[in-house]
Scaffold this active site. Sequence first.
Site, PDB file in Angstrom:
ATOM      1  CG  ASN A 222      -3.312  69.017  17.845  1.00 21.88           C
ATOM      2  OD1 ASN A 222      -4.527  68.800  17.909  1.00 21.88           O
ATOM      3  ND2 ASN A 222      -2.458  68.117  17.387  1.00 21.88           N
TER       4      ASN A 222
ATOM      5  CB  ILE B 288      -4.208  74.787  10.806  1.00 24.14           C
ATOM      6  CG1 ILE B 288      -4.917  73.994  11.906  1.00 24.14           C
ATOM      7  CG2 ILE B 288      -4.488  76.272  10.961  1.00 24.14           C
ATOM      8  CD1 ILE B 288      -6.425  74.103  11.894  1.00 24.14           C
TER       9      ILE B 288
ATOM     10  CG  LEU C 282      -9.244  63.955  11.928  1.00 26.67           C
ATOM     11  CD1 LEU C 282     -10.032  62.742  11.435  1.00 26.67           C
ATOM     12  CD2 LEU C 282      -8.006  63.510  12.689  1.00 26.67           C
TER      13      LEU C 282
ATOM     14  CG  ASP D 184       1.002  65.286  15.219  1.00 24.99           C
ATOM     15  OD1 ASP D 184       0.098  66.018  15.628  1.00 24.99           O
ATOM     16  OD2 ASP D 184       0.804  64.165  14.741  1.00 24.99           O
TER      17      ASP D 184
ATOM     18  CD  GLU E 227      -6.882  62.612  24.433  1.00 21.73           C
ATOM     19  OE1 GLU E 227      -6.123  62.528  23.471  1.00 21.73           O
ATOM     20  OE2 GLU E 227      -8.083  62.286  24.370  1.00 21.73           O
TER      21      GLU E 227
ATOM     22  CG  HIS F 294      -0.330  63.401  18.989  1.00 17.94           C
ATOM     23  ND1 HIS F 294      -0.898  63.228  17.742  1.00 17.94           N
ATOM     24  CD2 HIS F 294       0.435  62.306  19.198  1.00 17.94           C
ATOM     25  CE1 HIS F 294      -0.470  62.094  17.223  1.00 17.94           C
ATOM     26  NE2 HIS F 294       0.336  61.509  18.094  1.00 17.94           N
TER      27      HIS F 294
ATOM     28  N   GLY G   2     -15.832  64.606  19.703  1.00 10.50           N
ATOM     29  CA  GLY G   2     -15.817  65.862  20.442  1.00 10.50           C
ATOM     30  C   GLY G   2     -15.814  65.705  21.944  1.00 10.50           C
ATOM     31  CB  SER G   3     -14.935  63.024  24.347  1.00  7.27           C
ATOM     32  OG  SER G   3     -13.574  62.753  24.168  1.00  7.27           O
TER      33      SER G   3
HETATM   34  C1  GRF Z   1      -8.085  62.786  20.936  1.00  9.83           C
HETATM   35  O1  GRF Z   1      -7.488  61.553  21.215  1.00  9.83           O
HETATM   36  C2  GRF Z   1      -7.045  63.820  20.697  1.00  9.83           C
HETATM   37  O2  GRF Z   1      -5.847  63.580  21.365  1.00  9.83           O
HETATM   38  C3  GRF Z   1      -6.799  63.685  19.218  1.00  9.83           C
HETATM   39  O3  GRF Z   1      -8.057  63.382  18.677  1.00  9.83           O
HETATM   40  C4  GRF Z   1      -8.860  62.732  19.634  1.00  9.83           C
HETATM   41  C5  GRF Z   1     -10.178  63.430  19.687  1.00  9.83           C
HETATM   42  O4  GRF Z   1     -11.114  62.697  20.437  1.00  9.83           O
HETATM   43  N1  GRF Z   1      -6.164  64.835  18.668  1.00  9.83           N
HETATM   44  P1  GRF Z   1     -12.510  63.329  20.840  1.00  9.83           P
HETATM   45  O5  GRF Z   1     -13.271  63.579  19.561  1.00  9.83           O
HETATM   46  O6  GRF Z   1     -12.238  64.574  21.606  1.00  9.83           O
HETATM   47  O7  GRF Z   1     -13.160  62.273  21.684  1.00  9.83           O
END
Ligand code: GRF
Length: 192
Positions: free
Chosen positions: A101, A87, A84, A144, A173, A103, A12-13
Amino acid sequence: MKNIAILASGTGSNANEVAKYFAISDDVNVSIILTNNPQAGVLQVAERRFLPSVVISKQGLQKGDLLKILNALQIDLVVLAGFLLMIPCDVVEAYEGRIVNIHPALLPKYGGKGMYGMRVHEAVSAAGDTETGITIHYVNEKYDEGDIIAQYKVSIKAHEDPELIREKVQELEHKYYPRVIAGLLNAKRAEN
Ligand code: GRF
């Protein structure tokens, strides 16, 4: 006020960055954090940020629970941040153009079922690519493959250590996902 729901299955970063970005906003509210994984770190993110969270099972997803929650909370934008599970169609249909989303690669490269987390960075490294990046896209019924909203790139060395690639990509991100979401919500406001 625009309401967003964040869905995540892991650490969840990104969810944390999005929640942090909007914590000081007067017009965007993170209404809920949803996960399918009762062990997910994102539940601690929710707790630390005093945000409501719900664990939803795969069966619950399939029998319409997600749609019920999103509707009840009048969600304007569904933000996937490392979620993961697929949906369900009822949600994709009802929220068309309102589910995004992120990626961790430059789609259409390194996308599709099973391409997530370190697998993506390992594939990029193995291919000897000298750039990678992130893709923010709408969600449709295929993994995707929804329309691309934005991509950001970063240079890497050919066959760079996948862990270093992960760090560089994560930096993009965290920087761009909240901003792109804010931009989308602003555009929606202008439409209304
Ligand atoms: C990220 O790399 C995002 O691009 C992908 O899943 C990962 C989630 O990482 N869809 P985090 O849990 O937000 O650290």
